[in-house]
Design a protein around this motif. Structure first.
Motif, mmCIF file in Angstrom:
data_model
loop_
_atom_site.group_PDB
_atom_site.id
_atom_site.type_symbol
_atom_site.label_atom_id
_atom_site.label_comp_id
_atom_site.label_asym_id
_atom_site.label_seq_id
_atom_site.Cartn_x
_atom_site.Cartn_y
_atom_site.Cartn_z
ATOM 1 N N UNK A 36 8.586 1.544 -4.294
ATOM 2 C CA UNK A 36 9.231 2.639 -5.037
ATOM 3 C C UNK A 36 8.263 3.769 -5.380
ATOM 4 N N UNK A 37 7.034 3.708 -4.869
ATOM 5 C CA UNK A 37 6.009 4.674 -5.273
ATOM 6 C C UNK A 37 5.785 5.745 -4.204
ATOM 7 N N UNK A 38 5.265 6.866 -4.653
ATOM 8 C CA UNK A 38 4.778 7.902 -3.730
ATOM 9 C C UNK A 38 3.351 7.531 -3.346
ATOM 10 N N UNK A 39 3.114 7.320 -2.056
ATOM 11 C CA UNK A 39 1.776 7.001 -1.556
ATOM 12 C C UNK A 39 1.070 8.297 -1.160
ATOM 13 N N UNK A 40 -0.251 8.269 -1.134
ATOM 14 C CA UNK A 40 -1.058 9.443 -0.798
ATOM 15 C C UNK A 40 -1.614 9.268 0.616
ATOM 16 N N UNK A 41 -1.577 10.340 1.407
ATOM 17 C CA UNK A 41 -2.153 10.291 2.758
ATOM 18 C C UNK A 41 -3.668 10.442 2.651
ATOM 19 N N UNK A 42 -4.415 9.564 3.308
ATOM 20 C CA UNK A 42 -5.871 9.687 3.390
ATOM 21 C C UNK A 42 -6.178 10.705 4.487
ATOM 22 N N UNK A 44 -9.014 11.714 5.517
ATOM 23 C CA UNK A 44 -10.224 11.421 6.296
ATOM 24 C C UNK A 44 -10.385 9.901 6.447
ATOM 25 N N UNK A 45 -9.451 9.257 7.171
ATOM 26 C CA UNK A 45 -9.463 7.795 7.237
ATOM 27 C C UNK A 45 -10.535 7.282 8.194
ATOM 28 N N UNK A 46 -10.937 6.021 8.044
ATOM 29 C CA UNK A 46 -11.838 5.429 9.042
ATOM 30 C C UNK A 46 -11.178 5.474 10.411
ATOM 31 N N UNK A 47 -11.965 5.669 11.493
ATOM 32 C CA UNK A 47 -11.350 5.746 12.830
ATOM 33 C C UNK A 47 -10.820 4.392 13.281
ATOM 34 N N UNK A 48 -9.971 4.415 14.303
ATOM 35 C CA UNK A 48 -9.537 3.168 14.942
ATOM 36 C C UNK A 48 -10.729 2.538 15.651
ATOM 37 N N UNK A 49 -10.789 1.213 15.747
ATOM 38 C CA UNK A 49 -11.853 0.580 16.539
ATOM 39 C C UNK A 49 -11.777 1.073 17.987
ATOM 40 N N UNK A 55 -4.418 5.625 23.327
ATOM 41 C CA UNK A 55 -3.018 6.046 23.254
ATOM 42 C C UNK A 55 -2.339 5.745 21.937
ATOM 43 N N UNK A 56 -3.104 5.631 20.842
ATOM 44 C CA UNK A 56 -2.505 5.296 19.549
ATOM 45 C C UNK A 56 -2.601 6.464 18.584
ATOM 46 N N UNK A 57 -1.512 6.670 17.838
ATOM 47 C CA UNK A 57 -1.532 7.607 16.711
ATOM 48 C C UNK A 57 -1.437 6.761 15.443
ATOM 49 N N UNK A 58 -2.130 7.189 14.379
ATOM 50 C CA UNK A 58 -2.084 6.377 13.168
ATOM 51 C C UNK A 58 -2.196 7.251 11.929
ATOM 52 N N UNK A 59 -1.775 6.683 10.807
ATOM 53 C CA UNK A 59 -1.906 7.340 9.507
ATOM 54 C C UNK A 59 -2.281 6.275 8.486
ATOM 55 N N UNK A 60 -3.146 6.641 7.538
ATOM 56 C CA UNK A 60 -3.505 5.747 6.439
ATOM 57 C C UNK A 60 -2.872 6.251 5.150
ATOM 58 N N UNK A 79 -4.671 -0.135 -2.430
ATOM 59 C CA UNK A 79 -3.870 -0.647 -1.316
ATOM 60 C C UNK A 79 -3.918 0.416 -0.218
ATOM 61 N N UNK A 80 -4.507 0.042 0.924
ATOM 62 C CA UNK A 80 -4.556 0.939 2.091
ATOM 63 C C UNK A 80 -3.619 0.378 3.156
ATOM 64 N N UNK A 81 -2.656 1.179 3.548
ATOM 65 C CA UNK A 81 -1.703 0.784 4.586
ATOM 66 C C UNK A 81 -1.925 1.671 5.805
ATOM 67 N N UNK A 82 -2.322 1.061 6.902
ATOM 68 C CA UNK A 82 -2.482 1.801 8.159
ATOM 69 C C UNK A 82 -1.277 1.527 9.045
ATOM 70 N N UNK A 83 -0.576 2.589 9.405
ATOM 71 C CA UNK A 83 0.574 2.485 10.310
ATOM 72 C C UNK A 83 0.172 3.147 11.621
ATOM 73 N N UNK A 84 0.216 2.396 12.713
ATOM 74 C CA UNK A 84 -0.153 2.985 14.008
ATOM 75 C C UNK A 84 0.937 2.729 15.030
ATOM 76 N N UNK A 85 1.095 3.700 15.901
ATOM 77 C CA UNK A 85 2.124 3.660 16.941
ATOM 78 C C UNK A 85 1.445 3.855 18.288
#
Length: 257
Positions: A36-42, A44-49, A55-60, A79-85
């Motif tokens: 139910x919360x508003x999350x904040x976009x990072x 300057x996130x750590x890069x993908x390994x 071919x991946x896009x991601x957001x933290x 709480x860091x949530x990384x969503x990658x497609x």
């Protein structure tokens, strides 16, 4: 879904994050406050390994407790949530919960994954057969799954325990299979409200139970405890493959990625 987009009501559908509580198994609101919360976009996130970046896009997304949250659940966390497609459509979610508190804290967790299916009566789940489960329709009583696959003819609300890290959800009519891979999430929630409960939910169409199924990677039976400075990671990867290729992707005895 007849979802209601009006804070602070939880949005029905998608993949809500249940944290720091699943369901009503604690003193907090249903499924905790994270969804139910508003999350904040990072920005300057750590890069993908390097071995995972093709071919991946991601957001933290970041969540930290507000003063209001700390009143109801007095534990400092990040709480860091990384969503990658991926280019092939595979969806990956990595949750990292860090304890920045002075003392240990304990929580339960689930990715409350809503899957779109053609007809619930034509769907089966493989990978949970012979396992024990807690039945939320019977006061969380423990049973053992007897079927050679899970199929649906009535309301189901179960927490399967000590599950393999790969589960398959086969949709016969669409001839496609959802492959769910997970790490750090020993339990699997299976939920379909069926007709009576659907009619009682304002944000859920009366007939929509036929076209959905929740299969959640979760940690519920044995809540997670992390000490000060420690971090917990829970991963979920969701892919869709033609059912004819299912056996290549799905080994029910596989314990990891």
């Amino acid at each position: 879904m007849q979802a209601i987009f009006k804070p602070p009501k939880a949005i029905r559908g998608g993949i809500p994050i249940c944290f720091p509580q699943f369901g009503n198994c604690g003193s907090l609101e249903q499924h905790g406050f994270a969804r139910n919360k508003i999350w904040v976009i990072d920005e300057n996130p750590p890069p993908l390994p390097p071995n995972d970046s093709n071919g991946k896009a991601f957001i933290d997304l970041l969540l930290k407790p507000s003063e209001e949250d700390l009143k109801g659940w007095p534990h400092s966390f990040e709480f860091r949530l990384r969503v990658s497609l991926a280019a092939n459509g595979d969806l990956s979610m990595i949750s990292r919960v860090r304890n920045i508190n002075g003392k240990p804290f304990t929580y339960s967790f689930a990715y409350h994954t809503y899957l779109s299916v053609s007809d619930i009566s034509e769907v089966r789940i493989e990978g949970l057969e012979t396992l024990d489960y807690l039945d939320n329709l019977c006061q969380k009583e423990r049973f053992t799954e007897q079927g050679d696959a899970i199929t649906f003819e009535s309301e189901v609300d179960r927490v399967y325990l000590s599950t393999p890290n790969v589960i398959a959800v086969l949709d016969h009519e669409k001839k496609r299979t959802f492959v769910i891979k997970k790490e750090g999430l020993p339990d699997v929630v299976v939920w379909n409200p069926w007709d009576k409960k659907s009619k009682a939910m304002a944000d859920f169409g009366d007939e929509e139970y036929k076209y959905m199924l929740c299969v959640d990677g979760a940690a519920i039976e044995k809540p997670i405890t992390i000490k000060p400075g420690e971090e917990w990671t829970g991963r979920l990867e969701l892919s869709v493959v033609p059912s004819s290729y299912c056996s290549e992707y799905f080994d029910p005895h596989q314990r990891g990625f």
